[in-house]
Structure formats: C-alpha cells, structure tokens
Motif scaffolding. Structure first.
Motif, short mmCIF file in Angstrom:
data_model
loop_
_atom_site.label_atom_id
_atom_site.label_comp_id
_atom_site.label_asym_id
_atom_site.label_seq_id
_atom_site.Cartn_x
_atom_site.Cartn_y
_atom_site.Cartn_z
N LEU A 102 0.83 -1.21 0.00
CA LEU A 102 0.00 0.00 0.00
C LEU A 102 0.86 1.26 0.00
CD1 LEU A 102 -2.64 -1.27 2.54
CD2 LEU A 102 -3.09 -0.72 0.15
N LEU A 103 1.99 1.20 0.69
CA LEU A 103 2.91 2.35 0.71
C LEU A 103 3.53 2.55 -0.66
CD1 LEU A 103 4.72 1.62 4.10
CD2 LEU A 103 2.64 2.98 3.71
N ALA A 104 3.84 1.44 -1.33
CA ALA A 104 4.39 1.53 -2.69
C ALA A 104 3.34 2.08 -3.64
CB ALA A 104 4.87 0.16 -3.15
N GLU A 105 2.12 1.58 -3.54
CA GLU A 105 1.03 2.03 -4.41
C GLU A 105 0.76 3.52 -4.23
OE1 GLU A 105 -1.58 1.54 -7.45
OE2 GLU A 105 -0.39 -0.09 -6.64
N ALA A 106 0.96 4.00 -3.01
CA ALA A 106 0.73 5.42 -2.70
C ALA A 106 1.94 6.29 -3.03
CB ALA A 106 0.36 5.58 -1.22
N ASP A 107 2.99 5.69 -3.60
CA ASP A 107 4.22 6.42 -3.97
C ASP A 107 4.88 7.08 -2.77
OD1 ASP A 107 3.99 5.79 -6.73
OD2 ASP A 107 2.51 7.42 -6.96
N LEU A 108 4.97 6.35 -1.65
CA LEU A 108 5.52 6.93 -0.42
C LEU A 108 6.89 6.39 -0.03
CD1 LEU A 108 2.32 6.93 1.82
CD2 LEU A 108 3.19 8.75 0.32
N ILE A 109 7.43 5.42 -0.78
CA ILE A 109 8.65 4.78 -0.29
C ILE A 109 9.90 5.05 -1.10
CG2 ILE A 109 7.40 2.99 0.97
CD1 ILE A 109 8.06 1.07 -1.34
N GLU A 110 9.80 5.83 -2.15
CA GLU A 110 11.00 6.13 -2.92
C GLU A 110 12.01 6.85 -2.02
OE1 GLU A 110 12.52 8.24 -7.03
OE2 GLU A 110 10.37 8.11 -6.63
N GLY A 111 13.24 6.30 -1.97
CA GLY A 111 14.28 6.89 -1.14
C GLY A 111 14.18 6.56 0.34
N ARG A 112 13.22 5.73 0.72
CA ARG A 112 13.02 5.36 2.12
C ARG A 112 13.55 3.96 2.37
NH1 ARG A 112 8.85 8.80 3.92
NH2 ARG A 112 9.52 8.38 6.03
N THR A 113 13.83 3.65 3.62
CA THR A 113 14.24 2.31 4.02
C THR A 113 13.04 1.62 4.66
OG1 THR A 113 16.50 3.05 4.39
CG2 THR A 113 15.86 0.97 5.42
N VAL A 114 12.71 0.43 4.14
CA VAL A 114 11.56 -0.33 4.62
C VAL A 114 11.89 -1.81 4.67
CG1 VAL A 114 9.89 1.35 3.68
CG2 VAL A 114 10.58 -0.63 2.30
N THR A 115 10.96 -2.58 5.23
CA THR A 115 11.03 -4.03 5.17
C THR A 115 9.63 -4.54 4.87
OG1 THR A 115 11.93 -6.02 6.20
CG2 THR A 115 10.66 -4.53 7.64
N GLY A 116 9.52 -5.83 4.63
CA GLY A 116 8.23 -6.45 4.35
C GLY A 116 8.42 -7.94 4.13
N TRP A 117 7.32 -8.60 3.83
CA TRP A 117 7.35 -10.04 3.55
C TRP A 117 8.29 -10.29 2.37
CZ3 TRP A 117 6.01 -14.06 6.25
CH2 TRP A 117 5.87 -15.30 5.62
N PRO A 118 9.09 -11.36 2.39
CA PRO A 118 10.07 -11.60 1.32
C PRO A 118 9.51 -11.51 -0.11
CG PRO A 118 10.48 -13.11 3.12
CD PRO A 118 9.19 -12.38 3.46
N ASP B 213 9.06 -5.74 -5.31
CA ASP B 213 8.11 -4.65 -5.59
C ASP B 213 8.52 -3.38 -4.85
OD1 ASP B 213 6.57 -6.42 -7.11
OD2 ASP B 213 5.30 -6.95 -5.40
N LEU B 214 8.96 -3.54 -3.61
CA LEU B 214 9.37 -2.38 -2.81
C LEU B 214 10.63 -1.73 -3.41
CD1 LEU B 214 8.75 -3.82 0.77
CD2 LEU B 214 7.18 -2.46 -0.64
N VAL B 215 11.58 -2.57 -3.82
CA VAL B 215 12.78 -2.05 -4.48
C VAL B 215 12.41 -1.32 -5.77
CG1 VAL B 215 14.91 -2.73 -5.68
CG2 VAL B 215 14.37 -3.71 -3.43
N ASN B 216 11.52 -1.93 -6.55
CA ASN B 216 11.10 -1.31 -7.81
C ASN B 216 10.36 0.01 -7.59
OD1 ASN B 216 12.24 -3.36 -9.32
ND2 ASN B 216 10.34 -4.50 -9.54
N ALA B 217 9.80 0.19 -6.40
CA ALA B 217 9.14 1.46 -6.05
C ALA B 217 10.14 2.47 -5.49
CB ALA B 217 8.02 1.22 -5.05
N GLY B 218 11.43 2.09 -5.46
CA GLY B 218 12.47 3.03 -5.08
C GLY B 218 12.95 2.96 -3.64
#
Length: 177
Positions: free
Chosen positions: A111-127, A132-137
């Motif tokens: 949902l954070l990726a879909e909302a364009d909120l994670i580019e340049g941020r450090t996150v984690t998630g299910w493997p 997808d998270l990397v591809n969102a930046g």
C-alpha cells in the motif's frame, strides 16, 4: 488518548490485526477499524479463513483529523485488494501528508508503494514483496522493524511485538504492564 485507525478488508492476516489492536487498546489507545464495505471482515489464519471482526467505519467515512496514526495489517489478500481502491490509497497519502505514523506489516507495505511513499526510504516487508518495494524506489532490509521518519514496517507475525512497540513509541505511548 491516542486514536489509531486500522484499514483492512477480507483476507487480513488474523494475528497482524488482532494482536497490535489488543496491545494498543491495553496501553490505552482507541482503535477503529475501517474497511471498504460496512459489516464484518474475515481474517486469514495461517492456512485457512479465520475469525471475523466488526467494521466501525467505511473508508469514505474516515477523516484523517480524527486519528493519530494508521496501522495496516498484512496477509496476502488484504493489501492486494486494498491497493486497488483509490479512496484507500488517498487516505494512506493523507496520513503521510499529515506527518502521522503509518505502520505496515507483512504484505501491507504494498500500500505504501502504491501510494508512492517509499522512494528513497528504508523499509522491510514479507520476502515475496521485497522486489516490488525495491522497484518502487525503497531500500529494503531484512529486519524485524524499520522506522524511517513516520513509516514503520515489519516483515511477519513474529515481528508483531517490535512492530507494535515502534508504533507506540511514535505515539509517545507506554506499553501496558
């Protein structure tokens, strides 16, 4: 009293909604569950459908001003459905714009990726969603909880204690004794 909104729909991971909700309530928070439809939503409990929880509000009835934080439980089905609803994504963006904590666990960082909120941020998630998270930046790490400004992310049900503690810390709440 801190007010936390949980957004979920059918297929939420049972433990990722109920355990943080219960810990937050025990610590004195008021927790509201919002969904895309009124009534009840059914959880997913490991390998089969789980229990239902009542929905307090529909997404269209929610005002960001009424809450101090947003919690997004995972499960594979729940965030995949939610990310296709524009009102949900707009609400996630509104919490972010208001600089309120957003806590997302398991598949919920979708949902954070879909909302364009994670580019340049450090996150984690299910493997399975990390690409997808990397591809969102995002910079993706394998840690039980990651706090990057107002975003709090975790990987799985085992991380719930650390995940909930990080959200409580962001809200200046002490865990219940």
């Amino acid at each position: 009293m801190q007010r936390v909104l949980i957004i979920a729909t059918d297929g939420f991971e049972q433990s990722e909604l109920e355990k943080p909700r219960d810990l937050l309530v025990e610590a004195g928070a008021e927790v509201t569950i919002a969904s895309i439809e009124p009534g009840e939503i059914r959880g997913w409990d490991k390998k089969d459908w789980g229990q239902t929880v009542p929905v307090d509000l529909t997404i269209g009835e929610v005002s960001v001003d009424d809450y101090d934080a947003l919690l997004l439980p995972g499960g594979q089905i729940n965030p995949d459905v939610l990310r296709t609803h524009r009102k949900v994504i707009d609400l996630v963006r509104a919490f972010y714009a208001a600089e309120k904590p957003i806590a997302a666990i398991c598949h919920a960082p979708w949902l954070l990726a879909e909302a364009d909120l994670i580019e340049g941020r450090t996150v984690t998630g299910w493997p399975s969603i990390r690409t997808d998270l990397v591809n969102a930046g995002a910079a993706v790490v394998d840690e039980e909880v990651v706090v990057d400004d107002n975003l709090i992310t975790s990987r799985k049900p085992d991380d719930i204690p650390a995940f909930t503690e990080a959200l409580m810390a962001a809200l200046d709440m002490a865990p219940a004794d």
